[in-house]
Scaffold this motif. Structure first.
Motif, PDB file in Angstrom:
ATOM      1  N   LYS A 123       2.298   1.893  -3.448  1.00 33.60           N
ATOM      2  CA  LYS A 123       1.298   2.457  -4.354  1.00 33.60           C
ATOM      3  C   LYS A 123       0.840   3.853  -3.934  1.00 33.60           C
ATOM      4  CE  LYS A 123      -0.729  -1.907  -5.868  1.00 33.60           C
ATOM      5  NZ  LYS A 123      -1.964  -2.702  -5.870  1.00 33.60           N
ATOM      6  N   GLU A 170      -0.982   4.440  -1.239  1.00 35.94           N
ATOM      7  CA  GLU A 170      -2.303   4.298  -0.629  1.00 35.94           C
ATOM      8  C   GLU A 170      -2.175   4.219   0.890  1.00 35.94           C
ATOM      9  OE1 GLU A 170      -3.695   0.669  -2.325  1.00 35.94           O
ATOM     10  OE2 GLU A 170      -3.967   1.519  -4.326  1.00 35.94           O
ATOM     11  N   GLU A 171      -3.311   4.344   1.548  1.00 39.93           N
ATOM     12  CA  GLU A 171      -3.365   4.188   2.992  1.00 39.93           C
ATOM     13  C   GLU A 171      -3.304   2.693   3.319  1.00 39.93           C
ATOM     14  OE1 GLU A 171      -3.123   5.837   6.613  1.00 39.93           O
ATOM     15  OE2 GLU A 171      -3.253   6.962   4.738  1.00 39.93           O
ATOM     16  N   ALA A 230       0.838  -1.204   0.000  1.00 37.75           N
ATOM     17  CA  ALA A 230       0.000   0.000   0.000  1.00 37.75           C
ATOM     18  C   ALA A 230       0.876   1.258   0.000  1.00 37.75           C
ATOM     19  CB  ALA A 230      -0.932  -0.012   1.206  1.00 37.75           C
TER      20      ALA A 230
END
Length: 168
Positions: free
Chosen positions: A116, A118-119, A113
């Motif tokens: 990427k 993301e969270e 994550a």
């Protein structure tokens, strides 16, 4: 999340100037492939693999998350390995036994994550291996019986009761 020994924690804090670790997982396989200890430690922007070596802490890997393309777990015989793709080169980060599949699977999801942007996913109960409350040994999935703590004499008596009608 595993507890990080103070000497390893101090060395990593010295390297990354932060003690805000998202992932700390202790492996039960040493860097030589034998049973031992090493730790995977991830901050928001760096990943470390470290182990204690008599009088000092050795940092095996220090990788920036921005240099990584992908991270995943790979199943091996009797264990697994956390594999990272760093600028097109596949690197074996850390090995572990099958008892720690869940913890390293969670670590891979959190780091992926981050790669990427993301969270990270929230932790769940399925991410942790059930452990014996007496000795902290990892238990088989779906079992609450510890092979280290089971009363072997009682288990053998129970087994003999089942086979005693067939002794002739």
């Amino acid at each position: 999340m595993s507890t990080l020994p103070d000497d390893i924690k101090d060395k990593i804090i010295e390297l990354c100037n932060s003690d805000d670790f998202e992932v700390v997982v202790e492996s039960d396989v040493g860097p030589d492939g034998q049973m031992g200890k090493q730790w995977l430690v991830c901050s928001k922007d760096r990943i470390f693999v470290a182990y204690p070596n008599s009088s000092e802490t050795v940092i095996l890997r220090d990788i920036a998350v921005k240099d990584m393309n992908e991270i995943k777990t790979e199943a091996l015989v009797g264990g697994g390995c956390l594999i990272a793709n760093v600028d097109g080169e596949v690197i074996s980060l850390i090995r572990y036994s099958n008892a720690l599949n869940r913890e390293f699977g969670r670590a891979a999801r959190v780091i992926q994550a981050r790669i990427k942007g993301e969270e990270p996913p929230p932790p769940s109960e399925d991410d942790k291996t059930n452990r014996c409350p007496k000795c902290n040994f990892p238990l088989e999935i779906g079992s609450d019986v510890c092979p280290n703590c089971v009363n072997r004499v009682r288990a053998m008596r129970r087994l003999l009761e089942y086979v005693s009608p067939y002794k002739k």
